[in-house]
Design a protein around this motif. Structure first.
Motif, PDB file in Angstrom:
ATOM      1  N   VAL A 367       0.865  -1.181   0.000  1.00 19.69           N
ATOM      2  CA  VAL A 367       0.000   0.000   0.000  1.00 19.69           C
ATOM      3  C   VAL A 367       0.897   1.224   0.000  1.00 19.69           C
ATOM      4  O   VAL A 367       1.606   1.483   0.976  1.00 19.69           O
ATOM      5  CB  VAL A 367      -0.941   0.010   1.217  1.00 19.69           C
ATOM      6  CG1 VAL A 367      -1.801   1.263   1.210  1.00 19.69           C
ATOM      7  CG2 VAL A 367      -1.815  -1.236   1.212  1.00 19.69           C
ATOM      8  N   SER A 368       0.860   1.972  -1.089  1.00 17.15           N
ATOM      9  CA  SER A 368       1.721   3.131  -1.239  1.00 17.15           C
ATOM     10  C   SER A 368       1.078   4.095  -2.218  1.00 17.15           C
ATOM     11  O   SER A 368       0.350   3.689  -3.131  1.00 17.15           O
ATOM     12  CB  SER A 368       3.106   2.706  -1.750  1.00 17.15           C
ATOM     13  OG  SER A 368       3.856   3.811  -2.179  1.00 17.15           O
ATOM     14  N   PHE A 369       1.359   5.408  -2.041  1.00 16.24           N
ATOM     15  CA  PHE A 369       0.831   6.402  -2.965  1.00 16.24           C
ATOM     16  C   PHE A 369       1.389   6.217  -4.375  1.00 16.24           C
ATOM     17  O   PHE A 369       0.789   6.654  -5.354  1.00 16.24           O
ATOM     18  CB  PHE A 369       1.158   7.815  -2.469  1.00 16.24           C
ATOM     19  CG  PHE A 369       0.336   8.247  -1.295  1.00 16.24           C
ATOM     20  CD1 PHE A 369      -1.029   8.438  -1.427  1.00 16.24           C
ATOM     21  CD2 PHE A 369       0.915   8.451  -0.060  1.00 16.24           C
ATOM     22  CE1 PHE A 369      -1.806   8.822  -0.336  1.00 16.24           C
ATOM     23  CE2 PHE A 369       0.155   8.844   1.031  1.00 16.24           C
ATOM     24  CZ  PHE A 369      -1.206   9.031   0.894  1.00 16.24           C
ATOM     25  N   SER A 370       2.545   5.582  -4.491  1.00 16.43           N
ATOM     26  CA  SER A 370       3.141   5.373  -5.813  1.00 16.43           C
ATOM     27  C   SER A 370       2.486   4.224  -6.574  1.00 16.43           C
ATOM     28  O   SER A 370       2.692   4.081  -7.781  1.00 16.43           O
ATOM     29  CB  SER A 370       4.647   5.100  -5.675  1.00 16.43           C
ATOM     30  OG  SER A 370       4.880   3.941  -4.895  1.00 16.43           O
ATOM     31  N   ASN A 371       1.705   3.376  -5.882  1.00 18.17           N
ATOM     32  CA  ASN A 371       1.006   2.265  -6.535  1.00 18.17           C
ATOM     33  C   ASN A 371      -0.344   2.739  -7.075  1.00 18.17           C
ATOM     34  O   ASN A 371      -1.101   3.383  -6.357  1.00 18.17           O
ATOM     35  CB  ASN A 371       0.804   1.105  -5.565  1.00 18.17           C
ATOM     36  CG  ASN A 371       2.121   0.503  -5.109  1.00 18.17           C
ATOM     37  OD1 ASN A 371       3.148   0.685  -5.744  1.00 18.17           O
ATOM     38  ND2 ASN A 371       2.092  -0.219  -3.997  1.00 18.17           N
ATOM     39  N   LYS A 372      -0.639   2.420  -8.316  1.00 15.79           N
ATOM     40  CA  LYS A 372      -1.845   2.904  -8.982  1.00 15.79           C
ATOM     41  C   LYS A 372      -2.711   1.730  -9.438  1.00 15.79           C
ATOM     42  O   LYS A 372      -2.217   0.801 -10.082  1.00 15.79           O
ATOM     43  CB  LYS A 372      -1.493   3.770 -10.199  1.00 15.79           C
ATOM     44  CG  LYS A 372      -0.513   4.907  -9.904  1.00 15.79           C
ATOM     45  CD  LYS A 372      -1.062   5.903  -8.901  1.00 15.79           C
ATOM     46  CE  LYS A 372      -0.084   7.034  -8.626  1.00 15.79           C
ATOM     47  NZ  LYS A 372      -0.558   7.943  -7.562  1.00 15.79           N
ATOM     48  N   LEU A 373      -4.010   1.807  -9.103  1.00 17.16           N
ATOM     49  CA  LEU A 373      -4.945   0.761  -9.556  1.00 17.16           C
ATOM     50  C   LEU A 373      -5.264   0.907 -11.037  1.00 17.16           C
ATOM     51  O   LEU A 373      -5.594  -0.075 -11.710  1.00 17.16           O
ATOM     52  CB  LEU A 373      -6.251   0.842  -8.757  1.00 17.16           C
ATOM     53  CG  LEU A 373      -6.154   0.746  -7.234  1.00 17.16           C
ATOM     54  CD1 LEU A 373      -7.546   0.801  -6.616  1.00 17.16           C
ATOM     55  CD2 LEU A 373      -5.437  -0.527  -6.822  1.00 17.16           C
ATOM     56  N   TYR A 374      -5.179   2.133 -11.535  1.00 10.74           N
ATOM     57  CA  TYR A 374      -5.458   2.427 -12.940  1.00 10.74           C
ATOM     58  C   TYR A 374      -4.862   3.784 -13.266  1.00 10.74           C
ATOM     59  O   TYR A 374      -4.395   4.515 -12.364  1.00 10.74           O
ATOM     60  CB  TYR A 374      -6.973   2.424 -13.209  1.00 10.74           C
ATOM     61  CG  TYR A 374      -7.746   3.362 -12.317  1.00 10.74           C
ATOM     62  CD1 TYR A 374      -7.924   4.705 -12.643  1.00 10.74           C
ATOM     63  CD2 TYR A 374      -8.288   2.913 -11.099  1.00 10.74           C
ATOM     64  CE1 TYR A 374      -8.610   5.570 -11.806  1.00 10.74           C
ATOM     65  CE2 TYR A 374      -8.983   3.771 -10.256  1.00 10.74           C
ATOM     66  CZ  TYR A 374      -9.144   5.085 -10.619  1.00 10.74           C
ATOM     67  OH  TYR A 374      -9.816   5.947  -9.797  1.00 10.74           O
ATOM     68  N   ASP A 375      -4.865   4.147 -14.530  1.00 13.02           N
ATOM     69  CA  ASP A 375      -4.348   5.441 -14.958  1.00 13.02           C
ATOM     70  C   ASP A 375      -5.378   6.525 -14.627  1.00 13.02           C
ATOM     71  O   ASP A 375      -6.368   6.693 -15.329  1.00 13.02           O
ATOM     72  CB  ASP A 375      -4.059   5.408 -16.461  1.00 13.02           C
ATOM     73  CG  ASP A 375      -3.455   6.711 -16.974  1.00 13.02           C
ATOM     74  OD1 ASP A 375      -3.301   7.658 -16.177  1.00 13.02           O
ATOM     75  OD2 ASP A 375      -3.140   6.793 -18.171  1.00 13.02           O
ATOM     76  N   ALA A 376      -5.132   7.260 -13.541  1.00 14.64           N
ATOM     77  CA  ALA A 376      -6.104   8.252 -13.073  1.00 14.64           C
ATOM     78  C   ALA A 376      -6.242   9.433 -14.025  1.00 14.64           C
ATOM     79  O   ALA A 376      -7.261  10.133 -14.005  1.00 14.64           O
ATOM     80  CB  ALA A 376      -5.699   8.760 -11.690  1.00 14.64           C
ATOM     81  N   GLU A 377      -5.241   9.672 -14.867  1.00 13.37           N
ATOM     82  CA  GLU A 377      -5.336  10.767 -15.831  1.00 13.37           C
ATOM     83  C   GLU A 377      -6.245  10.405 -16.999  1.00 13.37           C
ATOM     84  O   GLU A 377      -6.746  11.301 -17.686  1.00 13.37           O
ATOM     85  CB  GLU A 377      -3.942  11.132 -16.347  1.00 13.37           C
ATOM     86  CG  GLU A 377      -3.037  11.728 -15.268  1.00 13.37           C
ATOM     87  CD  GLU A 377      -1.700  12.179 -15.823  1.00 13.37           C
ATOM     88  OE1 GLU A 377      -1.512  12.071 -17.065  1.00 13.37           O
ATOM     89  OE2 GLU A 377      -0.855  12.640 -15.042  1.00 13.37           O
ATOM     90  N   ARG A 378      -6.439   9.119 -17.210  1.00 13.69           N
ATOM     91  CA  ARG A 378      -7.284   8.673 -18.330  1.00 13.69           C
ATOM     92  C   ARG A 378      -8.679   8.275 -17.863  1.00 13.69           C
ATOM     93  O   ARG A 378      -9.677   8.623 -18.487  1.00 13.69           O
ATOM     94  CB  ARG A 378      -6.617   7.486 -19.035  1.00 13.69           C
ATOM     95  CG  ARG A 378      -7.446   6.917 -20.186  1.00 13.69           C
ATOM     96  CD  ARG A 378      -6.846   5.655 -20.755  1.00 13.69           C
ATOM     97  NE  ARG A 378      -7.670   5.181 -21.868  1.00 13.69           N
ATOM     98  CZ  ARG A 378      -7.399   5.407 -23.147  1.00 13.69           C
ATOM     99  NH1 ARG A 378      -6.323   6.118 -23.466  1.00 13.69           N
ATOM    100  NH2 ARG A 378      -8.187   4.946 -24.098  1.00 13.69           N
ATOM    101  N   TRP A 379      -8.745   7.552 -16.719  1.00 13.34           N
ATOM    102  CA  TRP A 379     -10.004   6.949 -16.297  1.00 13.34           C
ATOM    103  C   TRP A 379     -10.611   7.688 -15.111  1.00 13.34           C
ATOM    104  O   TRP A 379      -9.909   8.161 -14.236  1.00 13.34           O
ATOM    105  CB  TRP A 379      -9.800   5.480 -15.913  1.00 13.34           C
ATOM    106  CG  TRP A 379      -9.245   4.619 -17.002  1.00 13.34           C
ATOM    107  CD1 TRP A 379      -7.980   4.121 -17.096  1.00 13.34           C
ATOM    108  CD2 TRP A 379      -9.949   4.157 -18.156  1.00 13.34           C
ATOM    109  NE1 TRP A 379      -7.848   3.371 -18.227  1.00 13.34           N
ATOM    110  CE2 TRP A 379      -9.040   3.378 -18.911  1.00 13.34           C
ATOM    111  CE3 TRP A 379     -11.247   4.317 -18.635  1.00 13.34           C
ATOM    112  CZ2 TRP A 379      -9.390   2.757 -20.098  1.00 13.34           C
ATOM    113  CZ3 TRP A 379     -11.604   3.700 -19.833  1.00 13.34           C
ATOM    114  CH2 TRP A 379     -10.689   2.941 -20.545  1.00 13.34           C
ATOM    115  N   THR A 380     -11.950   7.717 -15.089  1.00 16.02           N
ATOM    116  CA  THR A 380     -12.725   8.252 -13.975  1.00 16.02           C
ATOM    117  C   THR A 380     -13.671   7.167 -13.479  1.00 16.02           C
ATOM    118  O   THR A 380     -14.306   6.478 -14.284  1.00 16.02           O
ATOM    119  CB  THR A 380     -13.549   9.479 -14.400  1.00 16.02           C
ATOM    120  OG1 THR A 380     -12.670  10.495 -14.871  1.00 16.02           O
ATOM    121  CG2 THR A 380     -14.358  10.026 -13.227  1.00 16.02           C
ATOM    122  N   VAL A 381     -13.765   6.993 -12.162  1.00 18.54           N
ATOM    123  CA  VAL A 381     -14.655   5.981 -11.594  1.00 18.54           C
ATOM    124  C   VAL A 381     -16.094   6.487 -11.660  1.00 18.54           C
ATOM    125  O   VAL A 381     -16.415   7.550 -11.138  1.00 18.54           O
ATOM    126  CB  VAL A 381     -14.281   5.677 -10.132  1.00 18.54           C
ATOM    127  CG1 VAL A 381     -15.257   4.664  -9.535  1.00 18.54           C
ATOM    128  CG2 VAL A 381     -12.849   5.163 -10.034  1.00 18.54           C
TER     129      VAL A 381
END
Length: 479
Positions: A367-381
């Motif tokens: 669990v870290s801020f550097s870990n990304k579940l998806y590309d937040a700049e491209r995708w919106t939940v």
């Protein structure tokens, strides 16, 4: 009883401070590293010297005082040590640093006793400003700054449109970035303002009011500063206050605000108190022997040190992949420095991702801020569903990009035989598993595909994720 300048007490105090530094060394050096690299927390270097100066200015009382050690803070010291162990195991740096500082406060309290600790409660509490915390306020401060800026622009009569942290006026667009949030001004103002309140006022009510004033003034002032920068840029046709120069204007303006704060505060200053000497009047009788109190402190420190150094730290293999390559994928999942990782693409287009970490790893963490579940700049939940079925817990996200394309994502964290979807609970179970020896490793499991019907997609992704785990080996996931 014993005078506070007694050689025996000084030796005892030095030994216990050395034990404290030994136990909490990682937290101490972690704080110093943040002071060194961050302008926001550079004031941390001055906190301990200020505390020493506050004690020195009351040296007449201190030199005449007698030590009456107490057991009262012992449970608090033990609790701080436990919090330290938990934060150390879970890699929660700010919590471990906070625990280190509070442990020092309780240690000193135990040694000098209730009467002296109460007299020097402010210098002891002021040590908390050494802990580099408060960055979680940045998004809220950005919102407040944007709101104040837009409000003042409307009052000024300039057409303005706000989209989140972006502010559009006829001459250009501005962003309320992290550096413009005012977090530096706020933390510096609180550190200086709290000290000023203690030195200037005798009344607790006055002190509290000034501290609230020192908190609110930089927030309001930062909004005005942002407004003035937009105004300067607007009337200069974007020639001024659009580059690094607006940071210079900001610090000049902040200096003016601090002077204003002191000027207002000085109008209500209380007279200097008369010098007083220590008195046994009102002191609690039947205090415990300082030697046994010191032994108790030392035992807690050494027990904490022993447990800390028996927590197994997994060394990251030199061959471990730091970046997982995903050709022709727009998913954007990214986990840094896993011990083991896997990316697969099935024939139907479903993508599978797996990352495994040690619960306490020399580099990288689950669990870290550097870990990304998806590309937040491209995708919106646009939709979020959490399921708990037959002991399996997972979360389903429906993502959408600006072109209207959708992607489904299903994921969970697994610590031993425990599945969770919350990063906070993942941290909690990692720390508990490490401290109790239940599991040394934890994993992130995810599956994603182009979205179709939710129920069908969830069932398909769950089946694919389970299939991937079977290929990897379930015994490797939780052990």
């Amino acid at each position: 009883m014993m005078a506070i300048n007694s050689r025996q007490f000084i030796l005892m105090f030095a030994v216990l401070i050395a034990a404290w530094m030994l136990v909490f060394w990682d937290g101490i050096t972690g704080m110093e590293a943040i002071w060194r690299r961050s302008d926001t927390f550079a004031h941390g270097y001055f906190i301990l010297p200020i505390v020493i100066w506050l004690l020195h200015r009351d040296r007449a009382y201190l030199q005449s005082a007698k030590v009456r050690s107490t057991w009262l803070p012992l449970p608090l010291l033990a609790a701080s040590s436990f919090v330290w162990l938990f934060a150390y195991a879970a890699d929660i740096n700010v919590l471990s640093q906070l625990a280190a500082v509070t442990a020092l406060m309780f240690l000193v309290w135990m040694l000098i006793g209730n009467q002296l600790a109460w007299r020097y409660k402010f210098p002891l509490a002021y040590l908390l400003f050494a802990v580099p915390m408060g960055e979680n306020l940045i998004p809220s401060l950005q919102d407040i700054t944007a709101w104040i800026t837009v409000f003042l622009l409307k009052v000024h009569g300039i057409p303005v449109f706000r989209d989140g942290w972006y502010i559009q006026i006829p001459t250009g667009m501005f962003e309320v970035a992290v550096a413009c949030s005012g977090i530096r001004y706020l933390i510096a103002s609180m550190a200086v303002g709290t000290l000023y309140a203690y030195l200037t006022y005798r009344s607790f009510k006055k002190q509290l009011l000034f501290i609230v004033f020192a908190f609110l003034l930089p927030i309001l002032a930062n909004g005005v500063r942002a407004y003035l920068i937009v105004i300067i840029a607007h009337y200069s046709d974007m020639k001024y206050a659009t580059g690094a120069d607006h940071l210079v204007y900001g610090w000049i303006f902040f200096g003016f605000v601090i002077m204003l704060m002191f000027w207002v505060g000085g109008k209500f200053a209380d007279p200097e108190p008369k010098t007083e000497l220590y008195s046994d009047k009102g002191a609690t009788k039947g205090q415990h022997n300082k030697l046994w109190v010191s032994v108790s402190v030392y035992l807690i420190m050494m027990a904490t040190w022993f447990i800390e150094h028996n927590i197994s730290v997994v060394e990251l293999p030199k061959s471990a992949d730091t970046v997982i390559k995903m050709p022709d994928s727009n998913w954007g999942v990214s986990f840094t420095q896993p011990m083991q990782s896997s990316y697969q693409r099935e024939s139907n287009g479903t993508e599978l991702f797996f990352a495994r970490y040690g619960n306490k790893q020399s580099e990288g963490e689950l669990v870290s801020f550097s870990n990304k579940l998806y590309d937040a700049e491209r995708w919106t939940v646009i939709d979020r569903i959490t399921k708990n079925e037959n002991g399996k817990v997972y979360r389903y996200l429906l993502l959408r990009d600006v072109q209207g394309r959708e992607r489904a994502l299903l994921y969970w964290y697994q610590i031993g035989d425990k599945q969770v979807v919350s990063p906070a609970f993942a941290k909690l179970y990692q720390a508990l598993a490490l401290l109790t020896g239940q599991a040394n490793f934890a994993s992130f499991v995810a599956a994603s595909t182009q979205a179709t019907e939710a129920q069908d997609t969830m069932a398909s992704l769950l089946k694919s994720a389970d299939s991937m785990l079977n290929q990897i080996g379930l015994n490797q996931v939780g052990n």
